[in-house]
Design a protein around this motif. Sequence first.
Motif, mmCIF file in Angstrom:
data_model
loop_
_atom_site.group_PDB
_atom_site.id
_atom_site.type_symbol
_atom_site.label_atom_id
_atom_site.label_comp_id
_atom_site.label_asym_id
_atom_site.label_seq_id
_atom_site.Cartn_x
_atom_site.Cartn_y
_atom_site.Cartn_z
ATOM 1 N N ILE A 15 -6.408 -12.348 -7.293
ATOM 2 C CA ILE A 15 -6.151 -10.944 -6.852
ATOM 3 C C ILE A 15 -4.745 -10.632 -7.159
ATOM 4 C CG2 ILE A 15 -5.920 -9.631 -4.873
ATOM 5 C CD1 ILE A 15 -8.438 -10.831 -3.747
ATOM 6 N N LYS A 16 -3.831 -11.487 -6.702
ATOM 7 C CA LYS A 16 -2.314 -11.297 -6.839
ATOM 8 C C LYS A 16 -2.061 -10.919 -8.502
ATOM 9 C CE LYS A 16 0.007 -14.729 -5.951
ATOM 10 N NZ LYS A 16 0.644 -15.968 -5.334
ATOM 11 N N LEU A 17 -2.826 -11.772 -9.216
ATOM 12 C CA LEU A 17 -2.637 -11.327 -10.677
ATOM 13 C C LEU A 17 -3.342 -10.403 -11.466
ATOM 14 C CD1 LEU A 17 -2.829 -15.355 -11.822
ATOM 15 C CD2 LEU A 17 -0.707 -13.730 -11.638
ATOM 16 N N TRP A 83 -2.780 -7.972 1.131
ATOM 17 C CA TRP A 83 -3.551 -7.173 2.036
ATOM 18 C C TRP A 83 -4.407 -6.335 1.096
ATOM 19 C CZ3 TRP A 83 -3.552 -1.846 2.900
ATOM 20 C CH2 TRP A 83 -2.328 -1.348 2.457
ATOM 21 N N ALA A 84 -5.381 -5.948 1.458
ATOM 22 C CA ALA A 84 -6.442 -5.143 0.882
ATOM 23 C C ALA A 84 -7.120 -4.135 1.732
ATOM 24 C CB ALA A 84 -7.627 -6.134 0.530
ATOM 25 N N GLU A 85 -7.678 -3.252 1.266
ATOM 26 C CA GLU A 85 -8.031 -1.820 1.490
ATOM 27 C C GLU A 85 -9.539 -1.810 1.055
ATOM 28 O OE1 GLU A 85 -6.794 2.587 2.704
ATOM 29 O OE2 GLU A 85 -5.734 1.209 0.826
ATOM 30 N N VAL A 86 -10.836 -1.851 1.654
ATOM 31 C CA VAL A 86 -12.142 -1.754 1.023
ATOM 32 C C VAL A 86 -12.300 -0.327 0.639
ATOM 33 C CG1 VAL A 86 -14.403 -1.965 1.644
ATOM 34 C CG2 VAL A 86 -12.889 -3.633 2.654
ATOM 35 N N THR A 131 -5.816 -3.613 -3.724
ATOM 36 C CA THR A 131 -5.143 -4.602 -3.240
ATOM 37 C C THR A 131 -3.398 -4.200 -3.211
ATOM 38 O OG1 THR A 131 -5.432 -5.885 -5.287
ATOM 39 C CG2 THR A 131 -6.771 -6.509 -3.207
ATOM 40 N N TYR A 132 -2.790 -5.136 -2.504
ATOM 41 C CA TYR A 132 -1.321 -4.967 -2.353
ATOM 42 C C TYR A 132 -0.676 -6.321 -2.289
ATOM 43 C CZ TYR A 132 -2.878 -0.113 -1.321
ATOM 44 O OH TYR A 132 -3.465 1.044 -1.600
ATOM 45 N N LEU A 161 3.075 -4.487 6.967
ATOM 46 C CA LEU A 161 2.513 -4.055 5.532
ATOM 47 C C LEU A 161 3.759 -3.606 4.679
ATOM 48 C CD1 LEU A 161 -0.837 -2.079 6.385
ATOM 49 C CD2 LEU A 161 -0.510 -4.453 5.921
ATOM 50 N N ASP A 162 4.619 -3.209 5.191
ATOM 51 C CA ASP A 162 5.965 -2.611 4.591
ATOM 52 C C ASP A 162 7.033 -3.525 4.292
ATOM 53 O OD1 ASP A 162 4.789 -0.061 3.988
ATOM 54 O OD2 ASP A 162 5.332 0.550 6.358
ATOM 55 N N PRO A 163 7.540 -3.844 3.260
ATOM 56 C CA PRO A 163 7.154 -3.266 2.139
ATOM 57 C C PRO A 163 6.095 -3.892 1.300
ATOM 58 C CG PRO A 163 9.101 -4.422 1.770
ATOM 59 C CD PRO A 163 8.666 -4.552 3.245
ATOM 60 N N SER A 164 5.361 -3.193 0.708
ATOM 61 C CA SER A 164 4.307 -3.876 -0.169
ATOM 62 C C SER A 164 3.966 -3.147 -1.439
ATOM 63 C CB SER A 164 3.204 -4.183 0.320
ATOM 64 O OG SER A 164 2.411 -2.763 0.999
ATOM 65 N N THR A 165 3.389 -3.736 -2.533
ATOM 66 C CA THR A 165 3.284 -2.871 -3.825
ATOM 67 C C THR A 165 1.838 -3.124 -4.110
ATOM 68 O OG1 THR A 165 5.573 -3.638 -4.297
ATOM 69 C CG2 THR A 165 4.134 -3.022 -6.277
ATOM 70 N N PRO A 166 1.264 -1.845 -4.866
ATOM 71 C CA PRO A 166 -0.019 -1.980 -5.203
ATOM 72 C C PRO A 166 -0.260 -2.809 -6.400
ATOM 73 C CG PRO A 166 0.597 0.395 -5.096
ATOM 74 C CD PRO A 166 1.655 -0.413 -4.805
ATOM 75 N N ILE A 167 -1.324 -3.796 -6.317
ATOM 76 C CA ILE A 167 -1.351 -4.506 -7.552
ATOM 77 C C ILE A 167 -1.876 -3.780 -8.761
ATOM 78 C CG2 ILE A 167 -2.826 -6.571 -8.341
ATOM 79 C CD1 ILE A 167 -2.618 -7.719 -5.520
ATOM 80 N N LEU A 168 -2.588 -2.908 -8.635
ATOM 81 C CA LEU A 168 -2.812 -2.031 -9.862
ATOM 82 C C LEU A 168 -2.080 -0.458 -9.510
ATOM 83 C CD1 LEU A 168 -6.524 -2.478 -10.399
ATOM 84 C CD2 LEU A 168 -4.810 -3.698 -11.828
#
Length: 185
Positions: A15-17, A83-86, A131-132, A161-168
């Motif tokens: 997921i991270k990748l 972390w993830a959001e469905v 995902t983030y 959750l902050d700071p976080s970056t979207p994986i996509l």
Amino acid sequence: MKVALKEWAVIVQAIKLGCHHLLLRKGGLADKKQEFNLEQDKFFLFPTYEHQEIQFIQSKVHALYNQALKNYISEDELLIECWAEVKGVFKVSDLKILKQLEPYHIWSEEYLKMRLNYKPEKNLFLLLLRTYQLKNPQRIKNLTRYSGCRSWIQLEDEISLDPSTPILSENDFKILNKNITSHFL
């Protein structure tokens, strides 16, 4: 946020990748009624090494399995990095669909068959995740109450959750969402 969903460490690594965007769930033995229930639509990914086996992922990503093992800290500690959001929940009962979704996950065909055939009277759910990655991963104590075959964990301490970056990127996720959702129309 204090809610986490347990997932194999190798899946969290993928997921991270950005090469894995789905989760499969029927429910853990310690879950209520042994069925999966989407208790939260936002959660941390809690890396676990229980039931994780190399033959359950595609051979082209076996190096990720080894990397996940290298990231193992100890029985007492683990690292929360994502972390993830469905963004979608789909009932799935057809191996053909899961195989068509192969570009979006790393599971092996053997694993997909096993998940479909295990307690076939129970629904198998496919979760589409946005995902983030946390900019500051959090090292936490791996408490005894987190162990066992359960899906959901209430973490001892709040993690921001902050700071976080979207994986996509937003655009890449829109394309992914459209491609996956099209299999369930």
